[in-house]
Design an enzyme around this catalytic site. Structure first.
Site, mmCIF file in Angstrom:
data_model
loop_
_atom_site.group_PDB
_atom_site.id
_atom_site.type_symbol
_atom_site.label_atom_id
_atom_site.label_comp_id
_atom_site.label_asym_id
_atom_site.label_seq_id
_atom_site.Cartn_x
_atom_site.Cartn_y
_atom_site.Cartn_z
ATOM 1 N N LEU A 49 0.822 -1.205 0.000
ATOM 2 C CA LEU A 49 0.000 0.000 0.000
ATOM 3 C C LEU A 49 0.860 1.261 0.000
ATOM 4 O O LEU A 49 0.582 2.218 -0.719
ATOM 5 C CB LEU A 49 -0.927 -0.015 1.222
ATOM 6 C CG LEU A 49 -2.000 1.072 1.293
ATOM 7 C CD1 LEU A 49 -3.004 0.907 0.164
ATOM 8 C CD2 LEU A 49 -2.703 1.024 2.650
ATOM 9 N N ASP A 67 13.102 -0.308 11.777
ATOM 10 C CA ASP A 67 12.326 -1.433 12.291
ATOM 11 C C ASP A 67 11.427 -0.891 13.386
ATOM 12 O O ASP A 67 11.899 -0.475 14.453
ATOM 13 C CB ASP A 67 13.269 -2.507 12.847
ATOM 14 C CG ASP A 67 12.534 -3.772 13.278
ATOM 15 O OD1 ASP A 67 11.303 -3.714 13.492
ATOM 16 O OD2 ASP A 67 13.195 -4.820 13.416
ATOM 17 N N SER A 114 -5.309 2.987 9.531
ATOM 18 C CA SER A 114 -5.961 2.107 10.491
ATOM 19 C C SER A 114 -6.682 1.003 9.732
ATOM 20 O O SER A 114 -6.217 0.542 8.693
ATOM 21 C CB SER A 114 -6.912 2.906 11.384
ATOM 22 O OG SER A 114 -7.531 2.087 12.353
#
Length: 314
Positions: free
Chosen positions: A36, A84, A161
């Site tokens: 995405l 990370d 979200s």
């Protein structure tokens, strides 16, 4: 102004608001090829932004996206920064690297995340989905607020979200599943609720300083590979939760359609008056009370500060 819906693509949104992206600096977490974040970055590239910084764990997965950005817009500087989200030290290092490269950030898109994993904890004892999806982004965002405040009162923070936040509110009594029986989907839902509450808390603190914040549901996008990390034994559990919560399975979208709401949150000037809002299909949507509560947003902020070991006051 254009009317956007579930079929709108990221390219549609950029075409409508290209002037909002041209010459701007974007920071995106999770930019691996096919994901995405990559789709968002490639759509934005067509509007010729000044810079796109892609933060992630694996350079080899992001390099192809950087090459594609350069092909689309040779004048846009695109760069990988290692980070990370499960390691606070890595987040701090990444934030310092971003700050060394740019004095101003126009849009920060907190896109990276994990879903449906087996129980794991960070060195601080934080459940991994809560850590990667919220805590890492909480720290990164706050460390980059000085750069966001330099964007002439037009900066935005976008938290990706999911409608699966409806699986669980924040469990402030046991957020790390220390005694609560482990359920990966309740943990995922909690982390996605945190994304929404974080946008609420940021808006309260920073809107008057020229930084707006949003959270959003991108859609059910099978192309991203997010489901690759799902514990196979957990799939029957999720179907049971949909039934128990009387929830519909979110509508499936293509990658380009899934990226659209992130791009709208980043660019659409009509959202200037809706800081703190939850978006779906590029429109302001209503989140459940526990996910839009200012009281819960404040409790989450305090919990997050305790976990990262730093207080952020604005």
């Amino acid at each position: 102004m254009p009317i956007f819906d579930s079929s709108t693509t990221a390219s549609d949104v950029v075409a409508a608001f290209s002037e909002q992206a041209a010459g701007k600096t974007f920071v995106i977490t999770g930019g691996s090829t096919g994901g995405l974040g990559a789709a968002v970055a490639l759509a934005l590239a067509s509007a010729k932004p000044s810079m796109i910084l892609l933060l992630g764990r694996t350079e080899s997965k992001i390099d192809p996206v950087i090459k594609d950005i350069s092909n689309i817009s040779p004048t846009t500087k695109a760069q990988f920064i290692e980070m990370d989200l499960l390691l606070l030290s890595s987040v701090r290092t990444a934030a310092a690297s971003v700050a060394a490269l740019v004095s101003k950030i126009d849009v920060l898109i907190n896109n990276a995340g994990i879903m449906g994993t087996k129980l794991a904890r960070t060195p601080e004892g934080v459940e991994s989905q809560f850590a990667a999806n919220h805590i890492g982004h909480f720290l990164l965002t706050n460390l980059l607020v000085p750069q966001l405040q330099q964007a002439a009162g037009k900066a935005r923070v976008v938290n990706v979200s999911s409608k699966l936040y409806q699986f669980s509110p924040m469990d402030f009594s046991d957020p790390q599943f220390a005694s609560t029986p482990w359920n990966t989907w309740l943990a995922y839902g909690q982390s996605k609720t945190a994304n929404i509450l974080f946008a609420v808390a940021l808006s309260k603190r920073l809107e008057s300083k020229g930084v707006r914040s949003y959270s959003l549901h991108p859609g059910n996008i099978k192309q991203t590979g997010l489901a690759a990390g799902v514990d196979p034994q957990s799939w029957p559990v999720i179907m049971k939760l949909f039934e128990e919560k009387d929830m519909e399975i979110p509508k499936e979208k293509t990658l380009e359609q899934g990226a659209a709401t992130s791009v709208a949150a980043a660019l659409d000037p009509q959202l200037d008056s809706a800081s703190g809002a939850f978006l779906d299909d590029c429109q302001v949507a209503k989140a459940l009370g526990y996910a839009s509560s200012e009281e819960n947003a404040e409790k989450l902020w305090s919990l997050s500060e305790r976990i990262v070991g730093e207080v952020f006051s604005y």
